[in-house]
Design a protein around this motif. Structure first.
Motif, short mmCIF file in Angstrom:
data_model
loop_
_atom_site.label_atom_id
_atom_site.label_comp_id
_atom_site.label_asym_id
_atom_site.label_seq_id
_atom_site.Cartn_x
_atom_site.Cartn_y
_atom_site.Cartn_z
N UNK A 33 0.88 -1.18 0.00
CA UNK A 33 0.00 0.00 0.00
C UNK A 33 0.91 1.22 0.00
N UNK A 34 0.70 2.10 -0.98
CA UNK A 34 1.49 3.31 -1.11
C UNK A 34 0.63 4.53 -0.79
N UNK A 35 1.02 5.29 0.22
CA UNK A 35 0.36 6.57 0.49
C UNK A 35 0.68 7.48 -0.68
N UNK A 36 -0.35 8.08 -1.28
CA UNK A 36 -0.14 8.72 -2.58
C UNK A 36 -0.69 10.16 -2.61
N UNK A 37 -0.26 10.95 -1.63
CA UNK A 37 -0.54 12.39 -1.65
C UNK A 37 0.80 13.13 -1.54
N UNK A 38 1.70 12.91 -2.49
CA UNK A 38 3.07 13.45 -2.35
C UNK A 38 3.12 14.96 -2.22
N UNK A 39 2.23 15.68 -2.86
CA UNK A 39 2.25 17.14 -2.77
C UNK A 39 1.95 17.62 -1.35
N UNK A 40 1.22 16.79 -0.58
CA UNK A 40 0.89 17.11 0.82
C UNK A 40 1.73 16.27 1.77
N UNK A 41 2.83 15.71 1.27
CA UNK A 41 3.71 14.85 2.06
C UNK A 41 2.93 13.70 2.70
N UNK A 42 1.92 13.23 1.94
CA UNK A 42 1.10 12.08 2.35
C UNK A 42 0.36 12.29 3.67
N UNK A 43 0.00 13.55 3.94
CA UNK A 43 -0.76 13.86 5.14
C UNK A 43 -2.11 13.15 5.10
N UNK A 44 -2.60 12.79 6.28
CA UNK A 44 -3.85 12.04 6.40
C UNK A 44 -5.04 12.98 6.42
N UNK A 45 -5.91 12.85 5.41
CA UNK A 45 -7.20 13.53 5.41
C UNK A 45 -8.29 12.49 5.24
N UNK A 46 -9.52 12.91 5.08
CA UNK A 46 -10.63 11.96 5.00
C UNK A 46 -10.51 11.05 3.79
N UNK A 47 -10.06 11.59 2.66
CA UNK A 47 -9.98 10.77 1.44
C UNK A 47 -8.99 9.62 1.60
N UNK A 48 -7.82 9.91 2.15
CA UNK A 48 -6.83 8.84 2.29
C UNK A 48 -7.22 7.88 3.41
N UNK A 72 5.45 5.38 1.45
CA UNK A 72 4.95 6.68 1.03
C UNK A 72 5.55 7.11 -0.28
N UNK A 73 4.76 7.76 -1.12
CA UNK A 73 5.24 8.28 -2.40
C UNK A 73 5.83 9.68 -2.20
N UNK A 74 6.85 10.02 -2.96
CA UNK A 74 7.41 11.35 -2.89
C UNK A 74 8.52 11.49 -1.87
N UNK A 75 8.65 12.67 -1.28
CA UNK A 75 9.79 12.98 -0.43
C UNK A 75 9.62 12.58 1.03
N UNK A 76 8.42 12.17 1.42
CA UNK A 76 8.17 11.83 2.83
C UNK A 76 7.34 10.56 2.94
N UNK A 77 7.50 9.89 4.06
CA UNK A 77 6.64 8.74 4.36
C UNK A 77 5.24 9.23 4.66
#
Length: 274
Positions: A33-48, A72-77
């Protein structure tokens, strides 16, 4: 799953978009499972949170999977809870319904991670902050890049931990170290996390994906009944009276001895010793 049946190689379990907030791929006995909100550093919101609840349920129900990797995708876990969403809710005086709904789904995901009869391995690079730090350590095992950074974050903004943070950390390091982490540390390194028993190994950042896969393949060599029974016993040991724990050990080892994996392994062992 018996010892004679190899797991099928499955592709994406459901139609997915590259823009989905979390992605699932399954390759043989290993799911990722890859967290895929890289622009938000994979921050947890309702959608994720909703997506993670859905994807973890799919993994739990898939009998071919023995190990789940969370990355995590991008620069952060994972940067933790989405403070844009939470801050807006605080301004609008809607924190209770907004955060409650988000945590309803996200905590369901965490429950599934702890409950599923499979090993769950977090693969951490960059920053893991707040609930992201909690996610790194609520999994069964964590592997981290040498330059990964863990940041408690909660006390600094006047709140207490969530997202399973106390579940994973207290059980590993104990109460005093946990209080130190949450209230007296601005952040700590992957090496410190390793020394405290929170991380099983650290590797150079460029080697993280390969090392994670290699480690997952090692874990996946264990038969599924052994993984499920061992995980269950280990997590209940700290809070279960001795006699009850011994009874549970007896029940589970006898159950696993009825599997084809056990019969094949014992036959192989005894034939060598003759």
């Amino acid at each position: 799953m018996s010892g004679t049946n190899k797991p099928k190689v499955l592709k994406m379990s459901a139609p997915a978009s590259p823009n989905d907030p979390a992605l699932l791929r399954i390759d043989g006995a290993i799911a990722t499972i890859t967290l895929n909100r890289p622009a938000a550093f994979n921050a947890i919101d309702l959608t994720i949170a909703r997506k993670l609840e859905q994807l973890s349920a799919e993994v739990e129900a898939n009998n071919n999977v023995r190990v789940l990797i969370i990355e995590g995708e991008g620069r952060a876990f994972c940067a933790g809870g989405d403070l844009q969403t939470i801050g807006a809710a605080a301004e609008a005086n809607t924190v209770t319904p907004v955060v409650s709904e988000m945590l309803h789904h996200y905590h369901a995901f965490i429950e599934t991670v702890r409950r599923m009869p499979k090993m769950v391995l977090s693969s951490v690079h960059g920053s893991a902050a707040g609930a992201g730090m909690g996610l790194a350590f609520v999994t069964d095992l964590c592997i981290a890049a040498e330059d990964a950074r863990f940041t408690p974050a909660y006390a600094k903004i006047g709140v207490s931990p969530d997202g399973g943070s106390t579940v994973g950390i207290v059980g590993t390091v104990g109460t005093r170290r946990a209080l130190q982490i949450f209230l007296a540390e601005d952040g700590f390194t992957a090496q410190q996390a390793y020394e405290w028993g929170l991380v099983v190994k650290t590797v150079p950042a460029t080697e993280l994906k390969a090392a994670t896969r290699q480690f997952a393949e090692r874990l996946a060599k264990n038969p599924p009944a052994a993984i499920a029974a061992t995980k269950s016993l280990v997590y209940q040991a700290a809070t279960t009276p001795t006699k009850q724990q011994l009874d549970a050990e007896e029940h589970k080892i006898i159950t696993t001895m009825h599997t084809d994996d056990f019969r094949v392994a014992v036959k192989k062992f005894t034939s060598k010793s003759k």
